[in-house]
Design a protein around this motif. Structure first.
Motif, short mmCIF file in Angstrom:
data_model
loop_
_atom_site.label_atom_id
_atom_site.label_comp_id
_atom_site.label_asym_id
_atom_site.label_seq_id
_atom_site.Cartn_x
_atom_site.Cartn_y
_atom_site.Cartn_z
N GLY A 30 39.24 35.49 43.73
CA GLY A 30 38.02 36.29 43.82
C GLY A 30 37.82 37.05 42.52
O GLY A 30 38.72 37.76 42.06
N LEU A 31 36.66 36.91 41.89
CA LEU A 31 36.45 37.43 40.55
C LEU A 31 35.82 38.82 40.50
O LEU A 31 35.77 39.43 39.43
CB LEU A 31 35.56 36.47 39.74
CG LEU A 31 36.16 35.10 39.40
CD1 LEU A 31 35.21 34.36 38.45
CD2 LEU A 31 37.54 35.23 38.78
N GLY A 32 35.32 39.34 41.61
CA GLY A 32 34.56 40.58 41.56
C GLY A 32 35.38 41.78 41.12
O GLY A 32 36.58 41.84 41.34
N GLY A 33 34.70 42.73 40.47
CA GLY A 33 35.32 44.00 40.13
C GLY A 33 36.18 44.01 38.89
O GLY A 33 36.97 44.93 38.68
N SER A 34 36.03 43.01 38.01
CA SER A 34 36.87 42.95 36.82
C SER A 34 36.44 43.98 35.78
O SER A 34 35.30 44.42 35.74
CB SER A 34 36.81 41.55 36.20
OG SER A 34 35.55 41.32 35.61
N ALA A 35 37.39 44.34 34.92
CA ALA A 35 37.13 45.29 33.83
C ALA A 35 36.91 44.60 32.50
O ALA A 35 36.74 45.25 31.48
CB ALA A 35 38.32 46.25 33.70
N THR A 36 36.90 43.28 32.50
CA THR A 36 36.99 42.51 31.26
C THR A 36 35.74 41.69 30.95
O THR A 36 35.01 41.28 31.85
CB THR A 36 38.18 41.55 31.32
OG1 THR A 36 38.00 40.65 32.43
CG2 THR A 36 39.48 42.32 31.51
N VAL A 37 35.56 41.45 29.66
CA VAL A 37 34.59 40.46 29.16
C VAL A 37 35.33 39.65 28.10
O VAL A 37 34.92 39.57 26.95
CB VAL A 37 33.32 41.13 28.58
CG1 VAL A 37 32.28 40.07 28.21
CG2 VAL A 37 32.71 42.11 29.58
N ILE A 68 51.82 47.59 36.34
CA ILE A 68 51.40 48.04 37.67
C ILE A 68 51.90 47.03 38.70
O ILE A 68 52.41 45.96 38.35
CB ILE A 68 49.86 48.18 37.78
CG1 ILE A 68 49.19 46.81 37.50
CG2 ILE A 68 49.33 49.25 36.85
CD1 ILE A 68 47.70 46.79 37.81
N ARG A 69 51.74 47.36 39.96
CA ARG A 69 52.06 46.44 41.05
C ARG A 69 50.76 45.83 41.56
O ARG A 69 49.77 46.55 41.77
CB ARG A 69 52.77 47.16 42.20
CG ARG A 69 54.11 47.76 41.82
CD ARG A 69 55.19 46.72 41.69
NE ARG A 69 55.65 46.22 43.00
CZ ARG A 69 56.54 45.25 43.13
NH1 ARG A 69 57.04 44.64 42.06
NH2 ARG A 69 56.92 44.84 44.33
N ALA A 70 50.75 44.53 41.76
CA ALA A 70 49.55 43.85 42.27
C ALA A 70 49.98 42.72 43.20
O ALA A 70 51.04 42.12 43.01
CB ALA A 70 48.71 43.30 41.12
N PRO A 71 49.15 42.42 44.21
CA PRO A 71 49.57 41.46 45.24
C PRO A 71 49.02 40.04 45.06
O PRO A 71 47.99 39.83 44.43
CB PRO A 71 48.98 42.08 46.51
CG PRO A 71 47.68 42.69 46.03
CD PRO A 71 47.94 43.17 44.63
N VAL A 72 49.75 39.11 45.64
CA VAL A 72 49.28 37.75 45.86
C VAL A 72 49.32 37.51 47.37
O VAL A 72 50.35 37.76 48.01
CB VAL A 72 50.16 36.71 45.14
CG1 VAL A 72 49.76 35.28 45.53
CG2 VAL A 72 50.10 36.88 43.63
N GLY A 73 48.23 37.05 47.95
CA GLY A 73 48.19 36.73 49.36
C GLY A 73 48.55 35.27 49.58
O GLY A 73 48.16 34.41 48.79
N ILE A 75 44.15 35.39 45.30
CA ILE A 75 44.31 36.39 44.25
C ILE A 75 43.00 37.13 44.04
O ILE A 75 41.94 36.50 43.93
CB ILE A 75 44.77 35.72 42.93
CG1 ILE A 75 46.19 35.19 43.08
CG2 ILE A 75 44.67 36.69 41.75
CD1 ILE A 75 46.66 34.33 41.93
N GLU A 76 43.09 38.44 43.98
CA GLU A 76 41.94 39.30 43.65
C GLU A 76 42.06 39.70 42.19
O GLU A 76 43.00 40.41 41.81
CB GLU A 76 41.96 40.57 44.50
CG GLU A 76 41.50 40.37 45.92
CD GLU A 76 40.08 40.83 46.12
OE1 GLU A 76 39.33 40.89 45.13
OE2 GLU A 76 39.73 41.12 47.26
#
Length: 377
Positions: free
Chosen positions: A132-139, A73-78, A88-89
Motif C-alpha cells: 500500500g503506497l499511501g501516506g509516503s514522505a518521499t518523492v 525505527i520499528r515497522a511491521p510486515v503483515g 506492507i504499508e
C-alpha cells in the motif's frame, strides 16, 4: 433492515474503523429497527495494509528499518494467506506521519526503509507481496526501495550515488546486476490511491511534492530528478515510466516498481474489496452507508466510497454518503452512485476545528438519518 457501514478513513481525523463505529453508534441512538455490519474500507491510502491483515486474520511481524531520514525505527510486515503473502504499508517505514512538520523535505527523504521491509518479507519465503503506497514522505521515484534491494545508481564515472532525490541530477545509469534475485520469483502487487503520471504539471512532484514539504522552488528540481531517472530506465530496458498509469503514486514509487520489477499496479479500492470479501457482506445489505472527508467528483476517480457505491448500485442497493464536505451544486455523475449525500458539519467553522469533532458529527448525522428512515418506514 440490514445496513452495511463501509466508510473510508476521515483523513487526519478518524480511521476507517473509528468512522464506522461512530456511524453505527448514531444509528443505535436513533432507535431505528435495524441490524448493522461495520466493514471499514481503504483504497491504497495509509491504513490499507492494516485493514487487509485484520480482515484476512493475518499476523504482524516487526523489524528494525530506516525511516525517511535514516533513523532506526520499528515497522511491521503483515503475513496472510497461510504465509504465502506479505502485506506492507509504505507509510509504516517511509511515511509522512513519522516526521515532524519541520523535518519534511522530499529532496532528502528516502524510501529505503520500505525496501528493507520487502527484503524481510522475502526472507520469510513469501510468494506474493502487496504494498500500500499511501501516506509516503518521499518523492524519490522509489530509488530508496530499489537501493535496499541491491539496485545500483551510478554517475557518469560509474560511481555509486546515494539514493536520494537531490542526488538524481548526477544519475547516468541504473545497474541491476546486484539486485536480490528473489524479487523476480515473487508477485508484487502495488495498491495505488491515485492515477497520476510520473512527470509534468499533474505528476508526482507538482501534485504531491508540496504536500510532503517541498517548497515551490523544489518542485521543478524534483520533477527534473524523476525525469532523469525515467531517461535512465528507458536506456536500460526501453520502458517509458511517464506513460505508466498510477506511476506518480508515492512520489514515483509505482512507476519504478512497475518498470524495473514488473510490479502490477492496481486500483487500491477495487483490490482491497476483492481481498477482503466485500461482496459477501454486501449480499445481505438493504442499505449501504459510506463516506470520507470529502465526497465530490474526485471520489469517482477510484476512491473507496465510489468503489463500494458502485458495487451496491449494481445490486440495486441504495447508498448514503457522509462527508465533511459535499458538492454545493448538484452533480449528476455523483447521483448515479449516491442516493443521498450528507455533510456532517453543523455550523460554519475552520477545517481544524471541524476535524476535532468528526466523531461526534458522524454520530449526530447518523442518528438523524436513522430517525428519518424510521419515519418513512
Amino acid at each position: 433492515m440490514h445496513i452495511l457501514i463501509a466508510p473510508n478513513a476521515f483523513k487526519n481525523s478518524l480511521t476507517a474503523q473509528e468512522s464506522a463505529d461512530a456511524i453505527r453508534e448514531g444509528l443505535i441512538r436513533s432507535g431505528l429497527n435495524c441490524s448493522t455490519e461495520c466493514f471499514p474500507i481503504a483504497d491504497g491510502g495509509d491504513g490499507t495494509g492494516r485493514l487487509i491483515v485484520e480482515k484476512c486474520q493475518g499476523l504482524w511481524h516487526e523489524y528494525n528499518v530506516h525511516d525517511p531520514l535514516g533513523r532506526i525505527i520499528r515497522a511491521p510486515v503483515g503475513i496472510i494467506d497461510q504465509g504465502k503473502t506479505a502485506v506492507i504499508e509504505m507509510a509504516d517505514a517511509s511515511g509522512i506521519r513519522i516526521l515532524r512538520e519541520d523535518e519534511r523535505n522530499p529532496l532528502k527523504a528516502s524510501s529505503f526503509g520500505t525496501g528493507e521491509l520487502i527484503r524481510y518479507a522475502l526472507d520469510r519465503g513469501v510468494k506474493s507481496i502487496v504494498i500500500g503506497l499511501g501516506g509516503s514522505a518521499t518523492v524519490d521515484g522509489g530509488i530508496g526501495i530499489l537501493s535496499a534491494l541491491g539496485v545500483q545508481f551510478l554517475d557518469v564515472n560509474g560511481k555509486h550515488i546515494n539514493a536520494l532525490s537531490e542526488n538524481l541530477k548526477y544519475l547516468n545509469s541504473v545497474d541491476l546486476s546486484e539486485i536480490d534475485q528473489r524479487i523476480f520469483d515473487c508477485r508484487i502487487t502495488v495498491l495505488c490511491d491515485v492515477d497520476n503520471l510520473l512527470l509534468g504539471s499533474n505528476g508526482a512532484a507538482a501534485v504531491f511534492g508540496p504536500q510532503k514539504g517541498a517548497r515551490p522552488e523544489d518542485v521543478p528540481v524534483l520533477d527534473a530528478a524523476l525525469a532523469k531517472l525515467s531517461d535512465c530506465v528507458f536506456k536500460l530496458n526501453g520502458k517509458r515510466m511517464n506513460e505508466i498509469v498510477h506511476g506518480g503514486a508515492a512520489g514515483g514509487v509505482a512507476a519504478s516498481l512497475n518498470a524495473l520489477l514488473d510490479a502490477e499496479l492496481l486500483n487500491g479500492a477495487e483490490h482491497f474489496l476483492k481481498l477482503t470479501g466485500f461482496s459477501a457482506s454486501l449480499k445481505n445489505a438493504d442499505l449501504l452507508i459510506t463516506g470520507e472527508g470529502s465526497l465530490d467528483e474526485q471520489t469517482l476517480q477510484g476512491k473507496g466510497p465510489f468503489a463500494v457505491a458502485k458495487y451496491a448500485k449494481e445490486k440495486g442497493i441504495p447508498v448514503i454518503g457522509f462527508a465533511g464536505k459535499v458538492p454545493l451544486i448538484d452533480q449528476p455523475e455523483m447521483n448515479k452512485y449516491f442516493n443521498v449525500l450528507l455533510a456532517i458539519g453543523n455550523q460554519p467553522e475552520d477545517l481544524a476545528s471541524a476535524m476535532k469533532f468528526t466523531a461526534s458529527n458522524l454520530i449526530r448525522t447518523a442518528k438523524a438519518a436513522g430517525s428519518l428512515i424510521s419515519l418513512l418506514k
